[in-house]
Design a protein around this motif. Sequence first.
Motif, mmCIF file in Angstrom:
data_model
loop_
_atom_site.group_PDB
_atom_site.id
_atom_site.type_symbol
_atom_site.label_atom_id
_atom_site.label_comp_id
_atom_site.label_asym_id
_atom_site.label_seq_id
_atom_site.Cartn_x
_atom_site.Cartn_y
_atom_site.Cartn_z
ATOM 1 N N VAL A 256 0.889 -0.874 0.143
ATOM 2 C CA VAL A 256 -0.570 -0.123 0.030
ATOM 3 C C VAL A 256 0.755 1.635 0.262
ATOM 4 O O VAL A 256 1.999 1.377 0.725
ATOM 5 C CB VAL A 256 -1.035 0.006 1.712
ATOM 6 C CG1 VAL A 256 0.180 -0.198 2.335
ATOM 7 C CG2 VAL A 256 -1.722 1.453 0.879
ATOM 8 N N PHE A 257 0.282 1.936 -0.432
ATOM 9 C CA PHE A 257 1.108 3.860 -0.673
ATOM 10 C C PHE A 257 -0.012 4.441 -0.477
ATOM 11 O O PHE A 257 -0.564 4.400 -1.054
ATOM 12 C CB PHE A 257 2.228 3.909 -2.444
ATOM 13 C CG PHE A 257 3.070 4.987 -2.726
ATOM 14 C CD1 PHE A 257 3.552 4.934 -2.079
ATOM 15 C CD2 PHE A 257 2.426 6.336 -3.102
ATOM 16 C CE1 PHE A 257 5.187 5.523 -2.203
ATOM 17 C CE2 PHE A 257 3.211 7.260 -3.380
ATOM 18 C CZ PHE A 257 4.099 6.478 -2.691
ATOM 19 N N ILE A 258 0.306 5.435 0.266
ATOM 20 C CA ILE A 258 0.200 6.461 1.130
ATOM 21 C C ILE A 258 0.504 8.143 0.938
ATOM 22 O O ILE A 258 1.903 7.498 0.819
ATOM 23 C CB ILE A 258 -0.839 6.302 2.002
ATOM 24 C CG1 ILE A 258 -1.421 5.510 3.278
ATOM 25 C CG2 ILE A 258 -1.315 7.217 2.855
ATOM 26 C CD1 ILE A 258 -1.337 4.434 3.684
ATOM 27 N N ILE A 375 -0.050 2.646 -11.704
ATOM 28 C CA ILE A 375 1.319 1.614 -11.893
ATOM 29 C C ILE A 375 1.880 2.936 -11.584
ATOM 30 O O ILE A 375 2.927 3.739 -11.628
ATOM 31 C CB ILE A 375 1.437 1.422 -13.447
ATOM 32 C CG1 ILE A 375 2.718 0.264 -13.384
ATOM 33 C CG2 ILE A 375 1.771 2.614 -14.518
ATOM 34 C CD1 ILE A 375 2.688 -0.274 -14.932
ATOM 35 N N CYS A 376 3.078 1.793 -10.781
ATOM 36 C CA CYS A 376 4.591 2.479 -10.194
ATOM 37 C C CYS A 376 5.256 1.400 -10.495
ATOM 38 O O CYS A 376 5.032 -0.161 -10.381
ATOM 39 C CB CYS A 376 3.979 2.569 -9.368
ATOM 40 S SG CYS A 376 3.694 1.463 -7.816
ATOM 41 N N LYS A 382 13.246 -0.840 -2.715
ATOM 42 C CA LYS A 382 11.997 -1.909 -2.820
ATOM 43 C C LYS A 382 10.981 -1.043 -2.875
ATOM 44 O O LYS A 382 10.399 -1.449 -2.290
ATOM 45 C CB LYS A 382 12.234 -2.666 -2.524
ATOM 46 C CG LYS A 382 13.025 -4.180 -3.033
ATOM 47 C CD LYS A 382 13.445 -5.001 -2.225
ATOM 48 C CE LYS A 382 14.437 -6.162 -2.661
ATOM 49 N NZ LYS A 382 14.825 -6.484 -4.354
ATOM 50 N N ILE A 383 11.509 0.539 -3.153
ATOM 51 C CA ILE A 383 10.203 1.216 -3.008
ATOM 52 C C ILE A 383 9.357 1.565 -4.084
ATOM 53 O O ILE A 383 9.949 2.123 -5.149
ATOM 54 C CB ILE A 383 10.055 2.337 -1.882
ATOM 55 C CG1 ILE A 383 10.578 2.237 -1.174
ATOM 56 C CG2 ILE A 383 9.350 3.772 -1.885
ATOM 57 C CD1 ILE A 383 11.432 4.033 0.306
ATOM 58 N N CYS A 384 7.783 1.524 -4.245
ATOM 59 C CA CYS A 384 7.047 1.423 -5.658
ATOM 60 C C CYS A 384 7.232 3.094 -6.076
ATOM 61 O O CYS A 384 6.503 3.988 -4.740
ATOM 62 C CB CYS A 384 5.876 0.802 -5.570
ATOM 63 S SG CYS A 384 5.551 0.365 -7.126
ATOM 64 N N GLN A 385 7.847 3.955 -7.059
ATOM 65 C CA GLN A 385 8.009 5.641 -6.669
ATOM 66 C C GLN A 385 6.527 5.337 -8.198
ATOM 67 O O GLN A 385 6.670 4.900 -8.891
ATOM 68 C CB GLN A 385 8.758 6.102 -7.442
ATOM 69 C CG GLN A 385 9.491 5.296 -6.128
ATOM 70 C CD GLN A 385 9.676 7.058 -5.144
ATOM 71 O OE1 GLN A 385 9.539 6.706 -4.867
ATOM 72 N NE2 GLN A 385 11.015 7.789 -5.112
ATOM 73 N N SER A 386 6.117 6.837 -8.256
ATOM 74 C CA SER A 386 4.976 6.418 -9.496
ATOM 75 C C SER A 386 5.675 6.878 -10.376
ATOM 76 O O SER A 386 7.219 7.645 -10.771
ATOM 77 C CB SER A 386 4.038 7.784 -8.941
ATOM 78 O OG SER A 386 3.797 7.842 -8.134
ATOM 79 N N ILE A 387 5.417 6.743 -11.860
ATOM 80 C CA ILE A 387 5.716 6.976 -12.838
ATOM 81 C C ILE A 387 6.331 8.165 -13.434
ATOM 82 O O ILE A 387 4.821 9.359 -13.039
ATOM 83 C CB ILE A 387 5.206 6.215 -14.045
ATOM 84 C CG1 ILE A 387 4.561 5.322 -14.159
ATOM 85 C CG2 ILE A 387 5.975 6.998 -15.171
ATOM 86 C CD1 ILE A 387 6.298 4.666 -13.906
ATOM 87 N N SER A 388 7.596 8.528 -13.674
ATOM 88 C CA SER A 388 7.590 10.531 -13.756
ATOM 89 C C SER A 388 7.078 10.747 -14.924
ATOM 90 O O SER A 388 6.250 10.423 -15.593
ATOM 91 C CB SER A 388 8.734 10.819 -13.584
ATOM 92 O OG SER A 388 9.750 10.035 -15.596
ATOM 93 N N TRP A 421 4.100 -2.579 -10.006
ATOM 94 C CA TRP A 421 3.263 -2.692 -9.114
ATOM 95 C C TRP A 421 1.903 -2.412 -9.722
ATOM 96 O O TRP A 421 2.421 -1.112 -9.965
ATOM 97 C CB TRP A 421 3.251 -1.991 -7.804
ATOM 98 C CG TRP A 421 4.042 -3.195 -6.832
ATOM 99 C CD1 TRP A 421 5.139 -2.756 -6.593
ATOM 100 C CD2 TRP A 421 4.105 -4.300 -6.006
ATOM 101 N NE1 TRP A 421 5.687 -3.784 -5.494
ATOM 102 C CE2 TRP A 421 4.642 -4.763 -5.728
ATOM 103 C CE3 TRP A 421 2.926 -4.982 -5.940
ATOM 104 C CZ2 TRP A 421 4.597 -6.309 -4.263
ATOM 105 C CZ3 TRP A 421 2.149 -5.858 -4.752
ATOM 106 C CH2 TRP A 421 4.142 -6.534 -4.058
ATOM 107 N N CYS A 422 0.925 -2.916 -10.017
ATOM 108 C CA CYS A 422 0.416 -2.183 -10.820
ATOM 109 C C CYS A 422 -1.368 -2.409 -9.841
ATOM 110 O O CYS A 422 -1.522 -3.474 -9.092
ATOM 111 C CB CYS A 422 -0.612 -2.360 -11.934
ATOM 112 S SG CYS A 422 -0.683 -3.546 -12.444
#
Length: 783
Positions: A256-258, A375-376, A382-388, A421-422
Motif C-alpha cells: 500500500v502506498f499513501i 502503476i509504479c 524496493k519502494i514503488c515510485q510513481s512514473i515520472s 506494481w499496479c
Amino acid sequence: MTSIIIIFFILITLCLISGQVLCFKVIGCSGGSVMIKCTKTNQRDSSVQLKGKYFCRDRDCKPGISTETRHHRVNNKRFALYDNKNSRFFSVFIRKLSREDAGKYTCGNNQEWSRDVELVVNTTSSSCGTSVIRSAYKGQTITFSCEYENKFKTHTKVLYRVNGDPVFVLKISQSSQSSEEKFILSDNQRNHFNVTIRDISEEERGVYLCGVERDGGDTPPSETSVTHITFIKEIELNVSSQISSVQVEAYISKSVFIKCEFPEEFKENQKFIKINSSKEISVEQNQWIRLDKALVYDETSSGVLKVFISDLTEADEGTYRCGVKTVNDHLFMKIRLKINQVDHFPESSESAAVIGESVKLSCNSPEEQQSIKHICKENEQKICQSISSSEKQRFEFSDSTAGVFTASISNVSLRDAGVYWCGAETRHQHLTSVSLTNKHQLTLTMPPVIRREGDSVQIKCPYDEKHTEEKCLRRGKCLSKVVKYLCKGKCFTEDAQIIIQSDEDHKKPRISVKDYTELNLFTVTMTELRAEDAGKYWCAVKDVFNLHIELMIIRKNAVAHEASVGGSVSISCKHIRNQTQRFFCRGDQPNICFRDGVHVSSDNSRFSLTEETFSVKISDLRAEDSGKYWCAEESSGSFIFTEVQLHVTGGFPVTAVVSVGLIMLAVGLVFLLFKIKLCSKHGIISSERREAGDHETAQEESLGLDPESTNLYSTVRSPTIPSDSQNPLYSTVQFPTIPSDGLLYAAVSFQKQEESLSEATVRFSKEETHCEYASVSHNISPN
C-alpha cells in the motif's frame, strides 16, 4: 510663485484657526485600506450628542456617506462609517484604495462642526496593498506576517477584522499580551510583524487587515496628533472543517502506498508519523527512512508525506497519523488501515519485452470500487515510485474484463527493466491511497540480429564515462586502462568464449575492434560470418554487463521442394551437431517464425519430425501448404536457420471443383430441355437406336403404340461395384422419334472416385438437325 506661497499660508492659517473648521492629512497606499478617525475639536465636552454624521468629498460635499443613528454602521460600496460610543469622534473606513481616491474630503456633524481631510494615495510602496488567502482547520494555529517599511519600525502595529460587524481593533503590538490569548502580535523583526491566531474555530472566518498607526508624517505620532491607520495587507481566512479520518483498504501479502498532502505554507515544516499508540516520530526531509515496516519520505518541494508498506500482514492493520508541526500546534490526518484477509489476486509474474517494442502487464482492481488505475516502479530500496510525468505518455491503460485492466508500455528501453506494481488509486481530500495488488518482473532483451553466411555484423557496446581513462604503450598506441570484453556467452563464466578484449594488441582474422572513448562506445566488427557464429554475445566492463545480443545466422543455400496436391514431401534439414534443440516452423522471417509462427508438433498428424536425422515429412499435401518454412538448430543460445521454399502444384480446392461441376450440369440440363422442346414441335419420334428404327416401329405397332405420340421413359442404372470408376451412375432419357431425325438419348454421369477430378463435359452432336445425345459428367471427391 508669489500666489502659490500666499495660498499655502492661507491653508495653513485655516488649519490653525480654533473654530468650526480644521484639517488633517491621511496617507494610504494603492490597493490597501485606510481608517480615518473624525474627531470634534473640543475634546473636553463629551456630553454633546452628535447626530447627522457625514463623510463626503470636497467642501461642497458631493454625494458621500452619512448616518443619523448613533452606534450604527453604514456601508456604501468601499466606504463605511461607524459612530463610536465615544461621542467625540466617529470612524470612516475606505477599502481597496486607488489613485482616483486621492483628494479633499470633509467629515463632521450637521449640528456643530466639520473637518477637512486630505487623502494621499501612495503608489510607489512595494510592501503595501497586498492581499492573500489563507486556509485553516478547526483547532489549528496559524501565523502570518505583515510587511512594512523600515521607517515604521517604532510605530504601533494593529490588526483589524472585517466581518459584517464594525471594523474594530483586535490587538495593538505595544500592549501587553499573553501567550494564551487568541490573537498574538509580535513585532521583533526588521521589516514585518507576525500575527498568530490560536485554536481556530468557525468564528475566526473572515477578512483581516494589518497595518500601522500614523499621522500625516513619517515619525511616530505624538499624544496630541490626529492619527489614522494605514492598512498594508489584507488576509482572507477560510476555516475548513477538521480533517476527517480516512479508511484505506489493502490486501494481505500485497503493498500500500499513501500520500498525505499538506497546505502550501507547511510544505517545508517538519513532518511526523504516529503508528497506533506509539509516540510521534519526526521524519527527515527529502529522504526515505524506515520506521518498523513503514518507509516514510517527506517531500518538501510538494508538501507531501509519503508512506509505503509492503508484504502486508494482519499486524499492520491499525491507526496511522501523518502530520506537520506548526509554530504552536500540530496538524495531522488520521488513517485507518484495514487489511483484507482474502487475497484473490495472482502471485508475482515475469514478463519479457524486446527493446523498441511494446509490452502488456495484466492488473487487477476491486470491482466494487470506483478507483483510478495506477502503476509504479520499484526503486533500489524496493519502494514503488510513481512514473515520472515525462514518461507517462508511454504508459496506457485499457480495460480487459470486469476487475481486470491492462497496462501497456510502448517503445520499451533499457530504463524500463525492473519490478512494477499496479493496482487501484483512491483519492480523498488531502490524502491519496494506492492499493497495489499485482507485481511484475520485467526483463528486457535486445532485438535479434539476423545475418546470412558471408555477411558482416557490428556489435556496439556502450560503457560508463568513468571507464574512459587511458594508458599509452611504448609504441605510442593508447588503450583504455579498463579492459572491455566481447564474449560469446556471458563473460567470466565457465562456458564463455572471449571473442575480443580491448587491451589486446594483435589482430584476429575476421574480427576488428574500435574504442570510441569520446562516445563511451566499444565496437566489434565480425566479417565473413559462418553458421557456427550464431549465439548470444555479451559486452562487459569489469563486472558490469550490457544486455546480451542474439546473433541468428541464415545458411547461404536455401532448399526448394515441389510436390502435388494429395501427395507428400520429405525435407532434409542440414545440421552441425546432434543433441541440440531443433524445430521446423513456417513464417516470412526466421525470428518471427521462432516467436509467433506455427511449429511442427506431434499433435499435427500431417507433419512429422525425425530429430535423429533432422528431417520433416509432410503428407496429404494441400495447395495452401505452399510457402516459406525454416529449419532451425540451436547454437550457443541462438539459432541457425535454413530457408525452405515449398511449392504444391495441381488440383483445385474441393469447393471450386464442386462449384464448377454444378454450373456445368445446370447448363447441360437447360440445353437438353431446349433441344427436347425443339424436336417435339417437329413431330419427331424418338428411338433408342437409329439403326433399329424400322424394327422398333414395327414393334411399337404390334404393341399398339402411336408412332406420332410423345411417350417418354427413363432408365437409371447404378454401378454394381460402388468403388468401380468404370461403372458410373447414369440416367438415360429416351423419346419416341423418327429414325432419321431425332434425339437418341441424354446421359448424365457422376463418378465418385477421388482420383478422377478432371472431367466435366457437355457434348452435343451438330450433324444437321439430329439430336443425338447430351452428356454431362461430374466427378465428386469424398471430401
